[in-house]
Design an enzyme around this catalytic site. Sequence first.
Site: not given
Length: 502
Positions: A262-263, A266, A273, A278, A297, A300
């Site tokens: 996740h990080e 970014h 999202c 997602c 998803c 993304c």
Amino acid sequence: MVQCKPPQEFSFGPRALKDALISCDLALKQMYTSAFSPSERLFLSEAYNPNRTLFSTLLIHSAYDWLLSRPEAPEDFETFHASLQLRKQSLARKHIYLQPIDLSEGLAGCPLLDHLRSCAEAFFLGLRVKCLPSVAAASINCCSRPSRDTDGLQLHTDGILSFLKNNKPGDALCVLGLTLADLYPHDAWTFTFGRFLPGHEVGVCSFARFSGEFLQAGSSVPDSALLEAAAAGGPETLPRERGRTLCFSALGMVQCCKVTCHELCHLLGLGSCRWLRCLLQGALSLDEVLRRPLDLCPICLRKLHHLLGFRLLERYKRLHAWTRVMVEIWSGQEAGEPSVSEDTLPFSADSGMGCESDTEPVTSPSEPVTPDGWSHPFPDGPEPVSEDGLGSLMASEVSLTLGGPVDAMEEYGQWLTACIQTLEREGAEEELLQVDAAVDALSRWEMFTGQLPVTKQHVPCGKDNVGLRRVLGDKFSSLRRRLSSRRFAKASSSHCRWGAEN
């Protein structure tokens, strides 16, 4: 927390989802067609297919969900593509660096860094993930404070981000700090899972909240004088917690992988999202974190593909191979150590951010904080952005009991198998035409982006309104003459007073 029973669906509709994926811009449409094969486009069409089977619609579980607490226009591919023009990031650099902080192989009772590295290399196919030597938190110019709900210390994220920015390798695409210590970005926040510095491609995330009840400390209560000195912000006085180990269950390990990916998304430029379920959804409660899937998803995924240029089939095969290895490892550990985990990850008592001011009570940890909300100055650079700090003030202490995490990993592997089968399907072009025709026949749904439409200057009037227009025109002319004469009278009187005073 007020729960929605049952959860309510949140969807933009097929037409909006298709526009978000493909775009209405002709050049971006042509780019989409040339970048993906028919089978890949059929797979990505799951984003807007009303009969989708591989991806899920967003669900609202409570009135304090991140999606409702931070309503903003979602980032579609066209917006993402335009934002790349403003970034100085060089994709010629192919290395992601993980910077452990007080964390080494074996410290967490399992090869944590090895699992994270292998997961990230499969997730970001085409990039090489390297682990830097671990650094001590005491060597970083980092403020700290006693934790409000544990016996340990919390580290302030700004000092860590400054350290990562100043020590970033020259060939690094991005650098992500990893720590087992708890983090906090502002004094008013109880903790945050992560934080990144926009424009510098550096971030930090914490795994402390994923250890559940398995936090063990050889010296769990440091000296009170050292705690007070450390809370004052002196890096030299930061006590080293000797013998501190974190034991992760399979559930905790999966959460560590999810937060890391996740990080990193970014740091590569992908925004949060709001389209479908997602990995890049934000979270304001721990159950939101646990509900996030381990993958992206289709919208993304197209953004990530645009950056890295991998083949979708190859990426899903790599993720499937990684999942099989993880299932084998954790199945053996659970069979040998049945008492390690009941697969229960407890909430903290405050469930995240503690609000002690009169500002906005709930703020998103996955979005830039507003200037009048949780703003906090950061020297020599833009404001860092918090990631997944838990911010629900209405949450009470609860315990989230899930099914077996190994079973969940096996289900994830089955989902990856279904994705692979779709990408290998023949005759995809004809099926894709049917899906597109059905969606294009639907009425378009206009999205409110926060800007009101421009007021029309000329409203067409019929011939039968000539008399009304004449009456209104005479009325406005009369008012204009009265105002003009009044201003002239005031100007004359003021001129006379000025002359009398002279």
